[in-house]
Structures are given as structure tokens and as C-alpha cells.
Design a protein around this motif. Structure first.
Motif, PDB file in Angstrom:
ATOM      1  N   LEU A  76      93.971 -81.840  61.283  1.00  0.00           N
ATOM      2  CA  LEU A  76      94.643 -80.649  60.951  1.00  0.00           C
ATOM      3  C   LEU A  76      95.834 -80.686  60.678  1.00  0.00           C
ATOM      4  O   LEU A  76      96.549 -80.119  59.797  1.00  0.00           O
ATOM      5  CB  LEU A  76      94.262 -79.424  62.266  1.00  0.00           C
ATOM      6  CG  LEU A  76      95.014 -78.204  61.842  1.00  0.00           C
ATOM      7  CD1 LEU A  76      94.133 -77.817  60.539  1.00  0.00           C
ATOM      8  CD2 LEU A  76      94.829 -77.295  63.072  1.00  0.00           C
ATOM      9  N   ALA A  77      96.635 -81.449  61.482  1.00  0.00           N
ATOM     10  CA  ALA A  77      97.970 -81.848  60.876  1.00  0.00           C
ATOM     11  C   ALA A  77      98.241 -82.803  59.931  1.00  0.00           C
ATOM     12  O   ALA A  77      99.143 -82.573  59.083  1.00  0.00           O
ATOM     13  CB  ALA A  77      98.718 -82.191  62.325  1.00  0.00           C
ATOM     14  N   LEU A  81      99.446 -82.905  55.088  1.00  0.00           N
ATOM     15  CA  LEU A  81     100.556 -83.797  54.682  1.00  0.00           C
ATOM     16  C   LEU A  81     100.252 -85.027  53.762  1.00  0.00           C
ATOM     17  O   LEU A  81     100.982 -85.483  53.043  1.00  0.00           O
ATOM     18  CB  LEU A  81     101.561 -84.117  56.124  1.00  0.00           C
ATOM     19  CG  LEU A  81     102.118 -82.777  56.783  1.00  0.00           C
ATOM     20  CD1 LEU A  81     102.753 -83.555  57.842  1.00  0.00           C
ATOM     21  CD2 LEU A  81     103.242 -82.277  55.614  1.00  0.00           C
ATOM     22  N   VAL A 182     101.726 -77.670  46.594  1.00  0.00           N
ATOM     23  CA  VAL A 182     100.530 -76.855  46.404  1.00  0.00           C
ATOM     24  C   VAL A 182      99.236 -77.619  47.099  1.00  0.00           C
ATOM     25  O   VAL A 182      98.336 -77.123  47.693  1.00  0.00           O
ATOM     26  CB  VAL A 182     100.352 -76.504  44.947  1.00  0.00           C
ATOM     27  CG1 VAL A 182      98.839 -75.885  44.720  1.00  0.00           C
ATOM     28  CG2 VAL A 182     101.217 -75.585  44.441  1.00  0.00           C
ATOM     29  N   PHE A 185      99.524 -77.515  50.668  1.00  0.00           N
ATOM     30  CA  PHE A 185      99.067 -75.973  51.056  1.00  0.00           C
ATOM     31  C   PHE A 185      97.662 -75.625  50.967  1.00  0.00           C
ATOM     32  O   PHE A 185      96.859 -74.965  51.690  1.00  0.00           O
ATOM     33  CB  PHE A 185     100.071 -75.110  50.119  1.00  0.00           C
ATOM     34  CG  PHE A 185      99.512 -73.681  50.214  1.00  0.00           C
ATOM     35  CD1 PHE A 185      99.711 -72.915  51.350  1.00  0.00           C
ATOM     36  CD2 PHE A 185      99.420 -72.771  49.020  1.00  0.00           C
ATOM     37  CE1 PHE A 185      99.471 -71.542  51.297  1.00  0.00           C
ATOM     38  CE2 PHE A 185      99.173 -71.472  49.218  1.00  0.00           C
ATOM     39  CZ  PHE A 185      99.072 -70.790  50.211  1.00  0.00           C
ATOM     40  N   PHE A 188      95.605 -77.147  53.899  1.00  0.00           N
ATOM     41  CA  PHE A 188      95.537 -76.314  54.783  1.00  0.00           C
ATOM     42  C   PHE A 188      94.664 -75.311  54.743  1.00  0.00           C
ATOM     43  O   PHE A 188      93.983 -74.893  55.787  1.00  0.00           O
ATOM     44  CB  PHE A 188      97.116 -75.550  55.032  1.00  0.00           C
ATOM     45  CG  PHE A 188      97.984 -76.546  55.983  1.00  0.00           C
ATOM     46  CD1 PHE A 188      97.643 -76.570  57.187  1.00  0.00           C
ATOM     47  CD2 PHE A 188      98.898 -76.947  55.585  1.00  0.00           C
ATOM     48  CE1 PHE A 188      98.376 -77.215  58.301  1.00  0.00           C
ATOM     49  CE2 PHE A 188      99.840 -77.644  56.505  1.00  0.00           C
ATOM     50  CZ  PHE A 188      99.637 -77.812  57.706  1.00  0.00           C
ATOM     51  N   LEU A 189      94.720 -74.594  53.534  1.00  0.00           N
ATOM     52  CA  LEU A 189      93.811 -73.364  53.400  1.00  0.00           C
ATOM     53  C   LEU A 189      92.196 -73.720  53.408  1.00  0.00           C
ATOM     54  O   LEU A 189      91.675 -72.914  54.063  1.00  0.00           O
ATOM     55  CB  LEU A 189      94.229 -72.589  51.883  1.00  0.00           C
ATOM     56  CG  LEU A 189      95.243 -71.739  52.015  1.00  0.00           C
ATOM     57  CD1 LEU A 189      95.482 -70.984  50.811  1.00  0.00           C
ATOM     58  CD2 LEU A 189      95.393 -70.533  53.146  1.00  0.00           C
ATOM     59  N   ALA A 192      91.498 -74.159  56.911  1.00  0.00           N
ATOM     60  CA  ALA A 192      91.180 -72.797  57.754  1.00  0.00           C
ATOM     61  C   ALA A 192      90.081 -71.976  57.083  1.00  0.00           C
ATOM     62  O   ALA A 192      89.226 -71.438  57.983  1.00  0.00           O
ATOM     63  CB  ALA A 192      92.567 -71.957  57.267  1.00  0.00           C
TER      64      ALA A 192
ATOM     65  N   ILE B  74      96.090 -67.906  59.403  1.00  0.00           N
ATOM     66  CA  ILE B  74      96.048 -68.123  57.804  1.00  0.00           C
ATOM     67  C   ILE B  74      97.323 -67.594  57.159  1.00  0.00           C
ATOM     68  O   ILE B  74      97.682 -67.802  56.359  1.00  0.00           O
ATOM     69  CB  ILE B  74      94.844 -67.300  57.261  1.00  0.00           C
ATOM     70  CG1 ILE B  74      93.507 -68.520  57.807  1.00  0.00           C
ATOM     71  CG2 ILE B  74      94.468 -67.377  55.940  1.00  0.00           C
ATOM     72  CD1 ILE B  74      92.116 -68.289  57.471  1.00  0.00           C
ATOM     73  N   THR B  77      99.910 -69.881  57.259  1.00  0.00           N
ATOM     74  CA  THR B  77      99.953 -70.931  56.249  1.00  0.00           C
ATOM     75  C   THR B  77     100.380 -70.465  54.868  1.00  0.00           C
ATOM     76  O   THR B  77     101.053 -71.087  54.086  1.00  0.00           O
ATOM     77  CB  THR B  77      98.279 -71.228  56.359  1.00  0.00           C
ATOM     78  OG1 THR B  77      97.859 -71.661  57.614  1.00  0.00           O
ATOM     79  CG2 THR B  77      98.195 -72.586  55.355  1.00  0.00           C
ATOM     80  N   TRP B 164     108.978 -79.656  50.646  1.00  0.00           N
ATOM     81  CA  TRP B 164     107.857 -78.945  51.223  1.00  0.00           C
ATOM     82  C   TRP B 164     107.551 -79.326  52.494  1.00  0.00           C
ATOM     83  O   TRP B 164     106.762 -79.110  53.304  1.00  0.00           O
ATOM     84  CB  TRP B 164     106.680 -78.954  50.133  1.00  0.00           C
ATOM     85  CG  TRP B 164     106.185 -80.536  49.575  1.00  0.00           C
ATOM     86  CD1 TRP B 164     107.024 -81.153  48.827  1.00  0.00           C
ATOM     87  CD2 TRP B 164     105.567 -81.570  50.351  1.00  0.00           C
ATOM     88  NE1 TRP B 164     106.408 -82.497  48.720  1.00  0.00           N
ATOM     89  CE2 TRP B 164     105.408 -82.689  49.785  1.00  0.00           C
ATOM     90  CE3 TRP B 164     104.758 -81.469  51.606  1.00  0.00           C
ATOM     91  CZ2 TRP B 164     104.898 -83.776  49.942  1.00  0.00           C
ATOM     92  CZ3 TRP B 164     103.914 -82.543  51.855  1.00  0.00           C
ATOM     93  CH2 TRP B 164     104.105 -83.685  51.060  1.00  0.00           C
ATOM     94  N   LEU B 168     105.943 -77.515  55.922  1.00  0.00           N
ATOM     95  CA  LEU B 168     104.436 -77.670  56.288  1.00  0.00           C
ATOM     96  C   LEU B 168     104.157 -78.573  57.446  1.00  0.00           C
ATOM     97  O   LEU B 168     103.133 -78.425  58.152  1.00  0.00           O
ATOM     98  CB  LEU B 168     103.638 -78.339  54.853  1.00  0.00           C
ATOM     99  CG  LEU B 168     103.687 -77.488  53.716  1.00  0.00           C
ATOM    100  CD1 LEU B 168     103.047 -78.037  52.701  1.00  0.00           C
ATOM    101  CD2 LEU B 168     102.878 -76.028  53.936  1.00  0.00           C
ATOM    102  N   ALA B 172     102.105 -77.455  60.748  1.00  0.00           N
ATOM    103  CA  ALA B 172     101.207 -78.407  61.561  1.00  0.00           C
ATOM    104  C   ALA B 172     101.447 -78.372  63.070  1.00  0.00           C
ATOM    105  O   ALA B 172     100.518 -78.462  63.762  1.00  0.00           O
ATOM    106  CB  ALA B 172     101.278 -79.894  60.990  1.00  0.00           C
TER     107      ALA B 172
END
Lengths: 518, 223
Positions: A76-77, A81, A182, A185, A188-189, A192, B74, B77, B164, B168, B172
Motif C-alpha cells: 500500500l505504501a 511511489l 498522476v 495518485f 493510490f485510488l 482504495a 479516500i 488521497t 509529488w 504522496l 503512505a
């Protein structure tokens, strides 16, 4: 003097040349040296320590618990990245204004891009696997029972490669200063969204790469039975397919290489998409079973054989035997259940041994929940199968809390099993500390009263009137049940035992009335 | 195109025109400078991405449960994504030549950073309007300010294109902190909206980031 007449300088001794590496290896070496990832390693190390190592060390040293953290928390982390860093690496040629120049070199552009992706992935895998190695070495040093689980690590490694591939492709095909953030991001989305779909009980969402054996508690799999590899195999297919499709997509544009190369890239893309789709379809057939998630098409019957071990047993009226990984809990379990077992020892149909199991029954609940069954008496001679995964792990929580939890939950449950209360007593309304199914009728009054009396006598729960906690309405005759329970609780232990010895069979058959209870 | 020649029309206007037209010329030159600066930083694309973030937030809030981990994670995020995009706009495509010639650069950086951060807050607040946002607008302001400050600081250290990484990476760390109920104010997203310590920490990070990015700008160490 001209250069023509100048004395010739003696030739310098030839320097020992480096070992000549083949072209692809040299290219990979260059990419490894000129990659952004080494600069991100400190950040990844800090993230691993905060997100994985610290929570893992807070849990007791169980391989299954810590392996699950390695797959879920770490990725998840890391994954967003890594996707961002790979997108940065993928957009390098555009950023430096070299796309056209690189396109004219003898090396096909696709091969060059694959080398850059491979270098990024190598650094990412090195960071991930180094963290996992540290965690596993410490866990082994702490004396965890059994061996490390490698399937979660394999899924994690595949997800690292897939994240890099997806990010790299995004960076190469859509180069912009916004592509890297992006990409991170969106990753991440996506993670989720996958978690949300899993919680909404979407069957195909089992493929979510952070999913470790569904909603099973961390200690409910991989100890008593081998870790089921069904779901990890489907996840590996999905992730490998995604990576292949993304990398194949890099080779599709006309600038990527010759005709044959682009044909090969198209084949890789198609194969990747097929593998990813197959993984998703297989995950859709997953079902919850007692020892993990089973996918029928991938299930190996050999996984259903229990892992052999020599149990550790306590000295109570009815011996309690635990799996050696739970050795530290033996004292607490004995202290909690010893009085209950002394009360029922020797009764007809009472268990002759208590054996720990992972789970007795399981079924899926809404919102990706799971309901685990309680103790069960089964077999000839009768054996009480006791699951402890709902209680606590050794080293987790205080001894008094564990003892109290066991007394209240399992002590009352065992008593109700012995007197033959029907169904899975333990769900539904709570009666004097015993949870009772709503389906109990008047013919069970004597059994309920006896169990309630034993609960009071053994001080397994807070004293209170029988059925006082039933929220709506009280069944007729409840005060007679209460009176009978109080009478029975007031008897000396030997008298209760003697009465049960004589009347237990009739009590189980429903032939005892409340007035017959002493 | 560079910003070096941006002052020329204004100088010509000063030589040729009488006093009443001088201020108009300065204003036009200033506007042109601001427009060129915004174009060089891809501010329009940034605004588009911020609008997309607002739409994503609105969609998420429509489907998300009103409480629980996802109701916190969410939106957070999306806020981090918005901050990351703002951080990326601090990067200059010109590098040292621009530093050497642009004396208005710190002001432009300050105005652009504040304007984009304000636009992000406005967009996300609009996206969450009439929906239940866990923590409310106050938490949105605090968290977004903290994330944006981190993006500015990272941009100043690693370069605008890598800005970024700060928000980010911090996100995390924050996601498990939400579930673990950490109490340090430096993990402000895990704190209640009215927590003063968390607000101060987020404000400090934003102020530090804004100051650094205004004075120094985002250096491009990695290209």
C-alpha cells in the motif's frame, strides 16, 4: 619541431580492461547507475520501517501474521511511489528532448525502454526484498513456529514489478510533468477502490493484490494447515499479466522497432491481457473454506492435509492440548477453562480431551466480514475442538484479559454443548452470560436453567437474572427458570456433578422439567 | 520562449508615451509576465487536474460510507493528489537563465503558489459541498495546506518535477496511522479537525514550504 618529428612516447602499459559484458547487460548496468530509484531508497526504507516493521513487531512472532503485513501494508505504501518513480523514468527521453535521437539508434527503442524499466524494477525489488528479509530474519530470531510464508512475498514482488511496468508505460506514452504524480495518485485510488469493492463483496475483487486470504484473521491460516496458494496464484497471474500487457504496449507504436518486434510486442500484450483476465475470472470462483480461500481450478488436494506437530498439553481434569506455536497461551487457557472442565469431567458424553484447532466453521458475512464458529464436541470418544483465533495471540493483550475472554466466551459455550443445547449456541441473544439462539423453545428450559446455574456457580459471567438481556419480551415461565438456575448454582460442586452424572442423558433428551432440578 | 524579454514592451511604452499611458503599459507587461509564467509552469493543466480531483472527490463522497476508514482515506488521497500536482507546477523549464534574468520571479512564485493552493481548496470544497466530508471543511483546509507545504518543500529539495514524492510519501505513512490512531500532531490527518497542535504543524509546514519555494524556487537536481 613538428608533430611528425616529435619522439614517439612510449606506449602506456595497457590497463586491465573490465570484463566485456554483453550488450543488454551493459545497457542494464548503465540504467541501474543512472536511475532515480537509489535516491528514493532512504524514503522507501523509512516507509518500510513505519508502515511494515513497526506494526509487525507489535504483533507476536507468527509467520502468517507477519507475512500478511508484508503483502498488505508494504505494498500500500510502496506501489504508488514506485508507479510514480517508474513514470518519471519512463518519461526521461521526452523530458530531456532526446526521443527522436534515441529513436535513430541501432538498438530498438522498445529494448531500450525495457532496460530502463528493468533497472527501475531491480532497485524496487531490491528495496522490497531487503525489507522482507530483515523482517523475516528478526521473526526467525524471535523463535516463530514453522517456516516463513513465501507466497505473500511472491505476490508482493509481482506487484512491485507490475506497479513499475504500469507507471513506466504511462510515463513513456503520456510524457508530461504531471504523469508521475498522476500515476502515483491513480495507483493510490485504484488500491482504495479495490478495497472498497472487496468490502462490497464483489467476488472478482478477491484479486485485489493487497488481499491476503480474504477476511480471515491473521492467525487462522497457515499454522494448522499449509497456506493455501490458490488466491496467490490467481493474483500472480493477474499481476504478471498486467505487467506484460503494459510492457507489450510500449512496443506497439511505430517508433518502437521493426515489424517483427512490434508483432512480438502485440503478442506479449495479448498474452498479458489474457493472463490478467484469467486471474480475475479465477478469483471470481473463490470460496471461503475453513482453512483459507479455495479456488477450485487451482486447488491442490495436498494442501488439505494438516501440518503435523506435537501438541503441548496441560494438566487439567480434561487435558488441554495446544499447537506448539500457542505454547505461551497454555497457562491462560488452563486457568480459564480448568474450572469448567472440572465440572463436566467424567460426565457421559463430556469430552475426554480438548484439542486446539484453527477454526471449526466459517461463513462469509456482509462487508467482507467473516463469522467463525466456536468450540465443537465431536468424535468417539468425544473431543472438544477449541478454536483460539478469535481470542488473542500469545503475547498479545494481558493474561487477565485473555483469561476473562475465554471464560466468558468459551466456558459458557462448552457448558451449553455438554447439556445438549441445540444449534450453534453462541449467536443471538445473551442469557446470563451465555449466548443463546433465538430458536430455543420451552422444552429447552431445563437445559438453559442448568447452564445458567453452572455459569453462576463458576462465576463465568456477570450475575444477572436469566434472560435479563433478551431485548424484547420475556418468555413465559422465565422466572421459574431463574429460580431453578439459582437453586442449581447454590448446590455444592460435588452435588451438581453427581446430579449431572445421573440426569445428563435425560436433560439432553429434554425429559427433565424445571421442577426436577435440585 | 523565455521571460527575459518580457519587460521590453513596457520600456518602449515608457520612452514613447506620456505619463497617463505609462501605468497601462506596466499593467499590460505585468499581466503578460504573469501569463507567461503560468504558461511555463503548466498552470492551466494543473487547474484541469484540480477540477478532476474535485469531481473525483464528489463521486467518492457520493458512494463512500459516512464513517469508517475509507471515509477518511479516500478524501485524504485526493487531497494529497491535488497537493502533488500543485508541487509539480513549481518546476521551471528554463533553470538558471530564468533565475538570472527574472527579478520578479519570487513574487510570481508566491502568487502562483498561493493562487493554486487557493484554487485547490476552492475546488475540493466545492466538490465536497452538500456531501458528508469526514472532518469537514476545516480538516480539508488543514490537510491540504500541510500536503501542499510538503510538496513545496520537496520541490525545493528535489526539484519541481519530483515534488509529488513529499505529499504522496507522507500519505503512505498517514494511511496506517489513521487505522492505528497515532497521536502525534505531525501526522495531522490522523488528528481531529479541531486539534490545535495538528493545525499548527500543518500551518508551519505550509508556511515553510511557501517561504522556501518563494525565495529559492524549485531547483532541478534530477533531470
Amino acid at each position: 619541431m613538428t608533430t611528425a618529428t616529435a619522439p614517439v612516447a612510449p606506449a602506456a602499459p595497457a590497463r586491465p580492461s573490465r570484463v566485456a559484458l554483453p550488450g543488454p547487460a551493459r545497457l542494464l548496468g548503465l540504467e541501474l547507475r543512472r536511475n532515480i530509484m537509489p535516491w528514493l531508497l532512504p524514503l522507501l526504507a523509512v516507509l518500510f520501517w513505519l508502515v511494515t516493521y513497526r506494526p509487525a513487531m507489535a504483533d507476536p512472532p507468527f509467520w502468517d501474521v507477519r507475512s500478511g503485513i508484508v503483502q498488505s501494508h508494504t505494498l500500500l505504501a510502496f506501489a504508488p511511489l514506485l508507479a510514480g518513480a517508474a513514470a518519471w523514468a519512463g518519461s526521461r527521453e521526452h523530458r530531456r528532448g532526446m526521443a527522436d535521437m534515441v529513436g535513430m539508434t541501432a538498438l530498438p527503442r522498445w529494448a531500450g525502454q525495457l532496460a530502463a524499466w528493468a533497472a527501475t524494477t531491480c532497485w524496487a525489488e531490491a528495496a522490497y526484498l531487503a525489507g522482507v528479509a530483515v523482517l523475516y530474519v528478526v521473526t526467525a530470531h524471535q523463535g516463530a513456529w514453522g517456516g516463513p510464508l513465501l507466497w505473500p512475498v511472491a505476490v508482493g514482488a509481482a506487484f512491485v514489478a507490475a506497479s513499475c511496468a504500469l507507471g513506466f508505460t504511462a510515463g513513456a506514452l503520456l510524457p508530461s510533468r504531471f504523469t508521475a504524480p498522476v500515476a502515483a495518485f491513480v495507483m493510490f485510488l485504484a488500491l482504495a477502490g479495490g478495497a472498497f469493492a472487496l468490502q462490497a463483496n464483489v467476488t472478482y475483487a478477491q484479486i485485489w493484490p493487497l488481499n491476503v486470504q480474504g477476511a480471515f484473521p491473521g492467525d487462522a491460516y497457515g499454522i494448522f494447515y499449509p497456506y493455501f496458494p490458490d488466491l496467490p496464484i490467481a493474483q500472480l497471474m493477474f499481476l504478471a499479466g498486467l505487467a506484460a500487457a503494459a510492457l507489450g504496449g510500449l512496443g506497439l507504436p511505430a517508433a518502437a522497432g521493426g515489424r517483427w518486434l512490434r508483432g512480438a510486442a502485440a503478442a506479449v500484450t495479448a498474452a498479458g491481457l489474457a493472463a490478467a483476465g484469467t486471474g480475475v475470472v479465477l478469483a471470481g470462483t473463490a470460496r471461503l473454506e475453513e482453512h483459507g480461500i479455495v479456488i477450485p481450478a487451482l486447488h491442490d488436494a495436498a494442501s488439505d492435509r494438516p501440518t503435523p506437530y506435537t501438541p503441548v498439553c496441560g494438566h487439567t481434569a480434561i487435558p488441554i492440548c495446544l499447537q506448539p506455536a500457542y505454547r505461551a497461551l497454555l497457562t491462560d487457557v488452563t486457568a480459564a477453562l480448568g474450572p469448567v472442565l472440572s465440572q463436566v469431567a467424567g460426565l457421559p458424553g463430556a469430552p475426554v480431551r480438548v484439542t486446539q484447532v484453527a477454526v471449526t466453521s466459517v461463513h462469509a458475512d456482509p462487508s467482507n466480514g467473516i463469522a467463525l464458529g466456536g468450540p465443537v464436541i465431536d468424535g468417539r470418544p468425544p473431543v472438544l475442538y477449541l478454536p483460539l483465533s478469535r481470542v488473542a495471540l500469545p503475547g498479545e493483550g494481558s493474561a487477565s484479559a485473555i483469561t476473562e475472554n475465554l471464560r466468558q466466551q468459551d466456558g459458557a459455550w462448552i457448558l451449553s454443548l455438554v447439556v445438549g443445547l441445540p444449534g450453534h449456541v453462541g449467536a443471538g441473544a445473551s442469557v446470563g452470560g451465555i449466548s443463546v439462539m433465538p430458536g430455543l423453545g420451552p422444552r429447552h428450559s431445563a437445559q438453559v436453567a442448568v447452564v445458567d446455574g453452572l455459569v453462576r456457580a463458576l462465576d463465568l459471567a456477570q450475575p444477572g437474572p436469566l434472560r435479563a438481556r433478551i431485548p424484547h419480551g420475556t418468555p413465559p415461565g422465565w422466572h421459574q427458570e431463574l429460580a431453578a438456575a439459582q437453586r442449581f448454582a447454590a448446590l455444592p460442586a460435588a452435588a451438581r456433578h453427581a446430579w449431572l452424572m445421573t440426569h445428563l442423558a435425560a436433560l439432553r433428551a429434554g425429559r427433565i422439567s424445571l421442577s426436577e432440578i435440585p | 520562449m523565455t521571460t527575459a524579454g518580457v519587460g521590453r514592451p513596457a520600456r518602449r511604452a515608457r520612452q514613447a508615451d506620456p505619463a497617463p499611458r505609462r501605468s497601462t503599459g506596466y499593467r499590460l507587461a505585468g499581466l503578460r509576465l504573469a501569463r507567461l509564467y503560468a504558461a511555463s509552469r503548466r498552470a492551466a493543466t494543473c487547474l484541469l487536474v484540480l477540477a478532476a480531483c474535485a469531481i473525483a472527490l464528489r463521486t467518492a463522497l457520493h458512494w463512500l460510507p459516512r464513517s469508517g476508514v475509507y471515509a477518511e482515506q479516500i478524501p485524504l488521497t485526493i487531497e494529497a493528489g491535488a497537493a502533488a500536482v500543485i508541487g509539480v507546477t513549481t518546476g521551471s523549464p528554463f533553470g538558471d537563465p530564468e533565475r538570472a534574468t527574472g527579478r520578479w520571479l519570487p513574487y510570481l512564485r508566491l502568487v502562483a503558489a498561493v493562487a493554486l493552493a487557493g484554487a485547490a481548496f476552492g475546488a475540493l470544497a466545492a466538490g465536497s459541498a452538500s456531501q458528508h466530508l469526514d472532518g469537514g471543511t476545516l480538516a480539508l483546509l488543514r490537510d491540504l495546506a500541510g500536503f501542499t507545504g510538503l510538496a513545496f518543500l520537496t520541490g525545493a529539495v528535489l526539484g519541481g518535477a519530483l515534488a509529488w514524492i513529499g505529499p504522496l510519501g507522507y500519505l503512505a505513512i498517514t494511511l496506517p496511522a489513521l487505522a492505528g490512531h497515532w497521536t502525534t500532531p505531525w501526522l495531522w490527518p490522523a488528528r481531529p479537525p479541531h486539534d490545535r497542535g495538528a493545525a499548527i504543524c500543518a500551518g508551519l509546514v505550509f508556511a515553510a514550504g511557501l517561504a522556501v519555494v518563494t525565495v529559492r524556487g524549485a531547483r532541478a537536481w534530477f533531470r
